[in-house]
Design a protein around this motif. Structure first.
Motif, PDB file in Angstrom:
ATOM      1  N   HIS A  93       0.882  -1.087   0.035  1.00 27.75           N
ATOM      2  CA  HIS A  93      -0.026   0.086  -0.399  1.00 27.75           C
ATOM      3  C   HIS A  93       0.852   0.897  -0.021  1.00 27.75           C
ATOM      4  N   LEU A  94       1.840   1.051   0.967  1.00 32.09           N
ATOM      5  CA  LEU A  94       2.645   2.306   0.720  1.00 32.09           C
ATOM      6  C   LEU A  94       3.182   2.713  -0.428  1.00 32.09           C
ATOM      7  N   ALA A  95       4.329   1.946  -1.013  1.00 30.68           N
ATOM      8  CA  ALA A  95       4.363   1.857  -2.671  1.00 30.68           C
ATOM      9  C   ALA A  95       3.091   2.140  -3.875  1.00 30.68           C
ATOM     10  N   LEU A  96       1.960   1.971  -3.425  1.00 30.55           N
ATOM     11  CA  LEU A  96       1.251   1.998  -4.487  1.00 30.55           C
ATOM     12  C   LEU A  96       0.859   3.430  -3.830  1.00 30.55           C
ATOM     13  N   PHE A  97       0.730   4.031  -3.246  1.00 30.58           N
ATOM     14  CA  PHE A  97       0.601   5.417  -2.995  1.00 30.58           C
ATOM     15  C   PHE A  97       1.005   6.282  -3.146  1.00 30.58           C
ATOM     16  N   LEU A  98       3.097   6.453  -2.733  1.00 32.84           N
ATOM     17  CA  LEU A  98       4.157   6.509  -3.715  1.00 32.84           C
ATOM     18  C   LEU A  98       4.073   6.622  -5.685  1.00 32.84           C
ATOM     19  N   SER A  99       3.233   4.969  -5.608  1.00 34.94           N
ATOM     20  CA  SER A  99       2.995   5.710  -7.240  1.00 34.94           C
ATOM     21  C   SER A  99       2.373   6.595  -7.812  1.00 34.94           C
ATOM     22  N   PHE A 100       1.350   6.513  -7.206  1.00 34.31           N
ATOM     23  CA  PHE A 100      -0.108   7.351  -7.429  1.00 34.31           C
ATOM     24  C   PHE A 100       1.004   9.035  -7.053  1.00 34.31           C
ATOM     25  N   PHE A 101       1.012   9.019  -6.066  1.00 26.37           N
ATOM     26  CA  PHE A 101       0.488  10.347  -5.739  1.00 26.37           C
ATOM     27  C   PHE A 101       1.850  11.027  -5.556  1.00 26.37           C
ATOM     28  N   VAL A 102       3.082  10.306  -5.795  1.00 30.47           N
ATOM     29  CA  VAL A 102       4.209  11.376  -5.395  1.00 30.47           C
ATOM     30  C   VAL A 102       5.264  10.986  -7.010  1.00 30.47           C
ATOM     31  N   VAL A 103       5.275   9.550  -7.346  1.00 30.59           N
ATOM     32  CA  VAL A 103       5.898   9.533  -9.044  1.00 30.59           C
ATOM     33  C   VAL A 103       5.169   9.703 -10.152  1.00 30.59           C
ATOM     34  N   LEU A 104       3.795   8.922 -10.142  1.00 27.49           N
ATOM     35  CA  LEU A 104       3.491  10.030 -11.306  1.00 27.49           C
ATOM     36  C   LEU A 104       3.263  11.745 -11.593  1.00 27.49           C
ATOM     37  N   PRO A 105       2.599  12.312 -10.801  1.00 23.13           N
ATOM     38  CA  PRO A 105       2.923  13.732 -10.376  1.00 23.13           C
ATOM     39  C   PRO A 105       4.423  14.266 -10.936  1.00 23.13           C
ATOM     40  N   LEU A 106       5.423  14.014  -9.914  1.00 20.87           N
ATOM     41  CA  LEU A 106       6.345  13.894 -10.123  1.00 20.87           C
ATOM     42  C   LEU A 106       6.778  13.666 -11.961  1.00 20.87           C
ATOM     43  N   HIS A 107       7.212  12.780 -12.204  1.00 20.89           N
ATOM     44  CA  HIS A 107       7.802  12.638 -13.383  1.00 20.89           C
ATOM     45  C   HIS A 107       6.622  13.309 -14.793  1.00 20.89           C
ATOM     46  N   TYR A 108       5.483  13.996 -14.519  1.00 25.14           N
ATOM     47  CA  TYR A 108       5.046  14.179 -15.483  1.00 25.14           C
ATOM     48  C   TYR A 108       5.401  15.416 -15.174  1.00 25.14           C
ATOM     49  N   LEU A 109       5.918  16.113 -13.348  1.00 17.28           N
ATOM     50  CA  LEU A 109       6.176  17.800 -14.000  1.00 17.28           C
ATOM     51  C   LEU A 109       7.497  17.606 -14.336  1.00 17.28           C
ATOM     52  N   LEU A 110       8.702  16.927 -14.431  1.00 18.53           N
ATOM     53  CA  LEU A 110       9.137  17.084 -14.875  1.00 18.53           C
ATOM     54  C   LEU A 110       9.518  16.822 -16.521  1.00 18.53           C
ATOM     55  N   LEU A 111       8.173  16.331 -17.534  1.00 15.72           N
ATOM     56  CA  LEU A 111       8.388  16.459 -18.689  1.00 15.72           C
ATOM     57  C   LEU A 111       7.595  17.732 -18.717  1.00 15.72           C
ATOM     58  N   GLY A 112       6.940  18.339 -18.123  1.00 15.24           N
ATOM     59  CA  GLY A 112       6.664  19.798 -18.607  1.00 15.24           C
ATOM     60  C   GLY A 112       7.481  20.447 -18.369  1.00 15.24           C
ATOM     61  N   THR A 113       8.496  20.884 -17.327  1.00 13.51           N
ATOM     62  CA  THR A 113       9.573  21.459 -17.252  1.00 13.51           C
ATOM     63  C   THR A 113      10.497  21.187 -18.369  1.00 13.51           C
ATOM     64  N   ALA A 114      10.507  20.043 -19.132  1.00 10.39           N
ATOM     65  CA  ALA A 114      11.680  19.167 -20.442  1.00 10.39           C
ATOM     66  C   ALA A 114      12.786  19.387 -19.486  1.00 10.39           C
ATOM     67  N   TRP A 115      12.512  18.782 -18.221  1.00 10.86           N
ATOM     68  CA  TRP A 115      13.821  18.614 -17.769  1.00 10.86           C
ATOM     69  C   TRP A 115      14.142  17.018 -18.305  1.00 10.86           C
ATOM     70  N   TYR A 116      14.617  16.979 -19.616  1.00 11.32           N
ATOM     71  CA  TYR A 116      15.108  15.761 -19.973  1.00 11.32           C
ATOM     72  C   TYR A 116      15.747  14.577 -19.320  1.00 11.32           C
ATOM     73  N   GLY A 117      17.082  14.676 -18.596  1.00  9.47           N
ATOM     74  CA  GLY A 117      17.893  13.766 -18.093  1.00  9.47           C
ATOM     75  C   GLY A 117      17.189  13.921 -17.082  1.00  9.47           C
ATOM     76  N   LEU A 118      16.206  13.826 -15.847  1.00  6.47           N
ATOM     77  CA  LEU A 118      15.592  13.426 -15.273  1.00  6.47           C
ATOM     78  C   LEU A 118      14.787  12.243 -15.215  1.00  6.47           C
ATOM     79  N   PHE A 119      13.854  12.996 -16.180  1.00  6.82           N
ATOM     80  CA  PHE A 119      13.162  12.108 -16.434  1.00  6.82           C
ATOM     81  C   PHE A 119      12.574  11.304 -17.453  1.00  6.82           C
ATOM     82  N   SER A 120      13.965  11.261 -18.240  1.00 10.89           N
ATOM     83  CA  SER A 120      14.547   9.985 -18.080  1.00 10.89           C
ATOM     84  C   SER A 120      15.031   8.480 -17.605  1.00 10.89           C
TER      85      SER A 120
END
Length: 309
Positions: A93-120
């Motif tokens: 449950h903790l890993a799933l919570f982090l997947s949905f509400f931390v990893v996913l939004p941070l990943h798309y935030l990196l995409l939105g700011t065009a930070w390719y190196g960390l996005f990849s």
């Protein structure tokens, strides 16, 4: 972009109008139970396509931010569908919570700011290492390897892979980057549509009944060839020559097929027909994006490596 996109959008709307008219005629003529069910499914798919084209086209017209937000939402829905069907334990449950509400939004935030190196590398390196480490803190070691693999597969398929479609917006190729996304979506989705149509019209030889009972060799080859032809004709949307467009659309079609095929194998392993039921006639969001999971990363890196300055 505006004129080319308008032409393509008008062509798609025209095809949908023709498809709707054909569906209406077939509905009036269908009498046998089997044909009635087939036509009903066809018309349900067409109605859903009207909505999907409107949403996708509207997001593109609103700009890059709206498009990225749309794909973030689609990734969230796809990840939710993945975990709705996939068994989990309290220790996940903790890993799933982090997947949905931390990893996913941070990943798309990196995409939105065009930070390719960390996005990849954010998901395949940092999330890959951190989430299993977090899961160990619960002390639940029952089927730990399988559970961890499901967490990582879910993120890779529904977030990391799908996000490479809107990631095309960060590429500078000399042509409007949004048209690259349009090109990818058209070729991938038309491949699926053409495979369905060719399979219904001429399909006799099943490709792999254990994994995808509806797929036929006639549908695969006819649909794939049709989508490659369309991809070649649409080369003006891209920085590709006609020959390059033919080769790259072939990669998209083959990758898209195996994306759908792998996701079908996972569904069969989970004893499920569809990932969800939110899209009438299609199933779930992941049923509609399964081809994108394999095609988008390959297309993105081909374009980035060979066609960017």
């Amino acid at each position: 972009m505006t004129s080319l996109f308008s032409i393509v959008l008008a062509a798609i709307l025209g095809l949908l109008a023709v498809a709707s008219a054909i569906g209406f005629i077939l509905q009036r003529r269908a009498t046998e139970p089997g044909s009635v069910a087939t036509v009903h499914n066809l018309n349900a798919r067409i109605r859903s396509w009207w909505i999907m084209v409107a949403v996708f086209g509207g997001a593109l017209l609103l700009g890059d931010t709206a498009t990225i937000i749309l794909f973030a939402f689609l990734s969230f829905m796809a990840l939710r569908e993945f975990w709705t069907l996939t068994p989990s334990r309290r220790g996940d449950h903790l890993a799933l919570f982090l997947s949905f509400f931390v990893v996913l939004p941070l990943h798309y935030l990196l995409l939105g700011t065009a930070w390719y190196g960390l996005f990849s590398i954010f998901i395949p390196v940092y999330a890959f290492l951190i989430l299993p480490a977090v899961a160990t803190l619960t002390g639940d070691v029952n089927e730990f390897l399988a559970r961890t693999a499901r967490v990582q597969w879910g993120l890779m398929l529904t977030v990391y892979s799908i996000s490479h479609a809107p990631a095309l917006l960060m590429l500078q190729t000399g042509t409007p980057s949004a048209l690259l996304l349009v090109y990818l979506v058209i070729v991938v989705q038309l491949s699926d549509v053409f495979q369905y149509v060719w399979g219904k019209l001429l399909g006799k030889h099943r490709f792999s009944p254990n994994i995808s009972p509806s797929k036929t060799l006639e549908g695969l080859f006819g649909g794939g060839a049709s989508a490659i032809l369309v991809g070649t004709l649409l080369y003006r949307l891209t920085p590709f020559s006609p020959l390059q467009a033919a080769a790259i659309s072939t990669v998209i079609v083959v990758a898209g097929f195996f994306g759908g095929f792998v996701l079908s194998a996972i569904k069969r392993d989970l004893n499920a027909k569809d990932w969800g039921y939110v899209i009438e006639g299609h199933g779930g969001v992941l049923d509609r994006l399964d081809s994108i999971t394999f095609a988008a990363p390959l297309f993105f890196h081909i374009v980035r490596y060979w066609f960017t300055a």
